[in-house]
Design an enzyme around this catalytic site. Structure first.
Site, mmCIF file in Angstrom:
data_model
loop_
_atom_site.group_PDB
_atom_site.id
_atom_site.type_symbol
_atom_site.label_atom_id
_atom_site.label_comp_id
_atom_site.label_asym_id
_atom_site.label_seq_id
_atom_site.Cartn_x
_atom_site.Cartn_y
_atom_site.Cartn_z
ATOM 1 N N HIS A 96 5.003 -5.671 9.996
ATOM 2 C CA HIS A 96 5.471 -5.925 8.329
ATOM 3 C C HIS A 96 6.558 -5.391 8.570
ATOM 4 C CE1 HIS A 96 1.791 -7.833 7.895
ATOM 5 N NE2 HIS A 96 2.155 -8.585 8.105
ATOM 6 N N ALA A 97 7.895 -5.716 7.821
ATOM 7 C CA ALA A 97 8.822 -5.265 7.806
ATOM 8 C C ALA A 97 8.995 -4.158 6.942
ATOM 9 C CB ALA A 97 10.062 -6.028 7.994
ATOM 10 N N ARG A 98 8.298 -4.202 6.002
ATOM 11 C CA ARG A 98 8.342 -3.438 5.049
ATOM 12 C C ARG A 98 7.878 -2.202 4.432
ATOM 13 N NH1 ARG A 98 6.256 -7.670 0.534
ATOM 14 N NH2 ARG A 98 4.108 -7.569 0.843
ATOM 15 N N GLU A 99 7.344 -1.744 5.494
ATOM 16 C CA GLU A 99 6.053 -1.048 5.691
ATOM 17 C C GLU A 99 6.290 0.230 6.732
ATOM 18 O OE1 GLU A 99 2.301 -2.820 7.612
ATOM 19 O OE2 GLU A 99 2.352 -4.411 5.703
ATOM 20 N N ARG A 122 9.043 -8.803 4.427
ATOM 21 C CA ARG A 122 7.865 -8.604 5.172
ATOM 22 C C ARG A 122 7.346 -9.383 6.767
ATOM 23 N NH1 ARG A 122 1.473 -8.205 4.117
ATOM 24 N NH2 ARG A 122 0.618 -10.264 5.581
ATOM 25 N N ASN A 146 1.449 -10.904 12.138
ATOM 26 C CA ASN A 146 0.076 -10.698 12.421
ATOM 27 C C ASN A 146 -0.601 -11.472 11.216
ATOM 28 O OD1 ASN A 146 -2.128 -8.169 12.988
ATOM 29 N ND2 ASN A 146 -1.752 -7.349 11.255
ATOM 30 N N ARG A 147 -0.631 -13.082 11.882
ATOM 31 C CA ARG A 147 -1.021 -14.563 11.336
ATOM 32 C C ARG A 147 -0.796 -15.373 12.267
ATOM 33 N NH1 ARG A 147 -2.724 -11.211 8.152
ATOM 34 N NH2 ARG A 147 -2.742 -11.224 5.756
ATOM 35 N N HIS A 166 0.014 0.034 9.800
ATOM 36 C CA HIS A 166 0.717 -1.143 9.212
ATOM 37 C C HIS A 166 0.721 0.544 7.805
ATOM 38 C CE1 HIS A 166 -0.128 -5.216 10.124
ATOM 39 N NE2 HIS A 166 -0.412 -4.254 11.414
ATOM 40 N N TYR A 189 0.066 -0.721 2.788
ATOM 41 C CA TYR A 189 -0.690 0.697 2.500
ATOM 42 C C TYR A 189 -2.238 1.042 2.617
ATOM 43 C CZ TYR A 189 -0.377 -1.320 -1.527
ATOM 44 O OH TYR A 189 -0.562 -2.583 -2.914
ATOM 45 N N TYR A 213 -10.240 -8.466 3.850
ATOM 46 C CA TYR A 213 -10.676 -9.317 3.591
ATOM 47 C C TYR A 213 -9.902 -10.580 5.089
ATOM 48 C CZ TYR A 213 -5.456 -9.003 3.329
ATOM 49 O OH TYR A 213 -4.489 -8.994 3.352
ATOM 50 N N GLU A 221 -3.802 1.081 8.134
ATOM 51 C CA GLU A 221 -3.209 1.038 6.362
ATOM 52 C C GLU A 221 -3.257 2.609 6.793
ATOM 53 O OE1 GLU A 221 -1.856 -1.624 6.013
ATOM 54 O OE2 GLU A 221 -3.252 -3.247 5.937
HETATM 55 ZN ZN LIG Z 1 1.147 -4.842 7.565
#
Ligand SMILES: [Zn+2]
Ligand SMILES: *[C@@H]1O[C@H](CO)[C@@H](O)[C@H](O)[C@H]1NC(C)=O
Ligand SMILES: *[C@@H]1O[C@H](CO)[C@@H](O)[C@H](O)[C@H]1NC(C)=O
Ligand SMILES: *[C@H]1O[C@H](CO)[C@@H](O)[C@H](O)[C@H]1NC(C)=O
Length: 436
Positions: free
Chosen positions: A185-188, A243, A265-266, A319, A321, A371, A394
């Site tokens: 995920h790009a923003r992490e 993301r 990641n999906r 990942h 957060y 989830y 995370e």
């Molecule tokens: Zn992530």
């Protein structure tokens, strides 16, 4: 050698001059929304998702927990608040102005002397080209281990997905391996930063940590700092909160903003189901893709993991957060048959982590802790490739800075995660009766 040093100094100076991403977030707010036990989550989620200027950052895990949602300033804030109040939902404005956080994120940290090891500063976020040049340098100059540079394949925009294989100097074949990745995920941004720190520890052992040689005695290591280089670089240079990957579905999407990208990641092909925590809507942040493995990044990683499935005993995907150490399954509430093993190893790893700076992590299966979400990498690693100890982690924090973790928190985060990793390795050695 001289040439390498010159290149390095050059790279570091580029890093310090790094400008903030071009897209600004003045007036973007993050709401913390507490649905409580009585709220109809469907109604609430409707409030969020009927408006694509609302981005869900975090979903509650129990009845007292909150959603974190980012709200674009174009939205009628008063109406949004009115809708929450109509539903009887508690909320607070958690981050008032995201731009302020983004500008603070890259302030230089105070402990620079301790934080620059031979070839890289660990108190700064780096561009993808800088990460690649560092990895090349490691492969050429590692003093503490044998290091091999490899490519998993190319991203959508034809960037190289580069990994390092780090093994004991002159060590024997046939060891079990641990595969670590970050940056799907790009923003992490903290995730690639932590992987780079782990690379440094194994390849150079800059702080003379006596446990490093033990870890190399028992395991081979695969490290892939950035699964999604296109998205990461886009987040670094252009749009901080990006993301997904950068694939385009031009002409198919009429909604607001740019409908670019798939949530990688999906997108993995184990019980793939866009209706389970993902989305069939290309504009959604959790868009699962047209089909499982529609994206080159996920295909490349998936292929590698299964090709090395009998060798790899643990897969760890970083990942941010939330501070969660999770194991499969993400696609169902059921637990793997051997979940007590995964739980014990994770519990011990996070206990060791907590002893460093008192950071608390929650351990559990993804579905029970977070989830349900199908198509994740850890489900694929375990379910399809037979990798026993598969985890999604995370990292920091619990929402204070959220994705915008300041640079000065990189090293503490990496320190404590490194300690957790050592305990994880040690626990797996005991549980699996591994030999050197
Ligand atoms: Zn992530
Ligand atoms: C939620 O909060 C209430 C009131 O503060 C408390 O009694 C309850 O135990 C909490 N539940 C959880 C799951 O934390
Ligand atoms: C995990 O920690 C507990 C408590 O210290 C210990 O008894 C157990 O042996 C550890 N498990 C592993 C696999 O190291
Ligand atoms: C990820 O997403 C696109 C779809 O937008 C896909 O076609 C492509 O293969 C992947 N790479 C991109 C666009 O970065």
């Amino acid at each position: 050698m001289l040439l390498i040093l010159v290149t390095l100094v050059h790279a570091v100076s580029i890093v310090s001059a790094l400008d903030p991403p071009q897209e600004t977030y003045h007036g973007h707010k993050v709401f913390r929304v507490y649905p409580g036990a009585d709220t109809d989550h469907k109604e609430l989620l409707n409030t969020f998702t009927h408006n694509d200027q609302v981005d869900i950052w975090r979903t509650p895990r129990h009845s007292n927990d909150s959603y974190d949602v980012k709200v674009h300033p174009d939205i009628e804030i008063d109406n949004f608040i009115q809708e929450l109040e109509n539903l009887g939902t508690d909320y607070k404005i958690w981050i008032n102005d995201l731009q302020e956080l983004i500008e603070n994120e890259r302030k230089p940290s105070k402990n620079i002397e301790k934080r620059a090891t031979r070839y890289i500063r660990h108190d700064a976020y780096h561009t993808y080209p800088t990460i690649l040049s560092y990895m090349n340098t490691v492969a050429e100059t590692a003093t503490n281990a044998d290091v091999e540079l490899g490519e998993l394949g190319k991203s959508f925009e034809r960037r190289s997905m580069v990994y390092l294989k780090i093994t004991k100097r002159g060590g024997s074949a046939g060891k079990k391996a641990i595969f670590i990745d970050g940056g799907i995920h790009a923003r992490e941004w903290i995730a690639p930063a932590v992987v780079l720190y782990i690379i440094d520890q194994l390849a150079f052992n800059p702080y003379n940590d006596p446990d490093v040689s033990l870890m190399l005695d028992y395991f081979d290591w695969y490290l892939l700092p950035v699964v999604n280089p296109d998205g990461y670089q886009y987040s670094i240079t252009t749009s901080r909160l990006w993301r997904k990957n950068r694939s385009t579905y031009s002409g198919r999407c009429l909604c607001y903003g740019s409908c670019v990208g798939v949530d990688l990641n999906r997108n993995f092909a184990f019980n793939w189901d866009p209706n389970l925590g993902g989305s069939t809507v290309p504009c959604a942040e959790t868009y699962s893709g047209e089909s499982a493995f529609s994206e080159p990044e996920s295909r490349n990683l998936g292929r590698f993991l299964c090709e090395h499935g009998s060798e790899i005993i643990s897969y760890i995907s970083f990942h941010a957060y939330g501070q969660l150490w999770m194991y499969p399954w993400g696609y169902t509430y059921q637990l793997p048959h051997d979940y007590t093993d995964l739980e014990e190893v994770a519990t011990n790893a996070t206990r060791a982590l907590r002893n460093v700076y008192s950071s608390n992590y929650i351990v559990g299966s993804s579905t029970n802790v977070l989830y349900p979400a199908a198509g994740g990498t850890d489900d694929y690693a375990k379910g399809q490739c037979g990798i026993k100890y598969a985890y999604t982690v995370e990292l920091r924090d619990r929402g204070h800075f959220a994705f915008i973790l300041p640079q000065e928190q990189i090293v503490p985060t990496a320190d404590e995660t490194w300690t957790a990793l050592k305990t994880l390795a040690d626990s797996i050695i005991r549980k699996e009766h591994l030999n050197r």
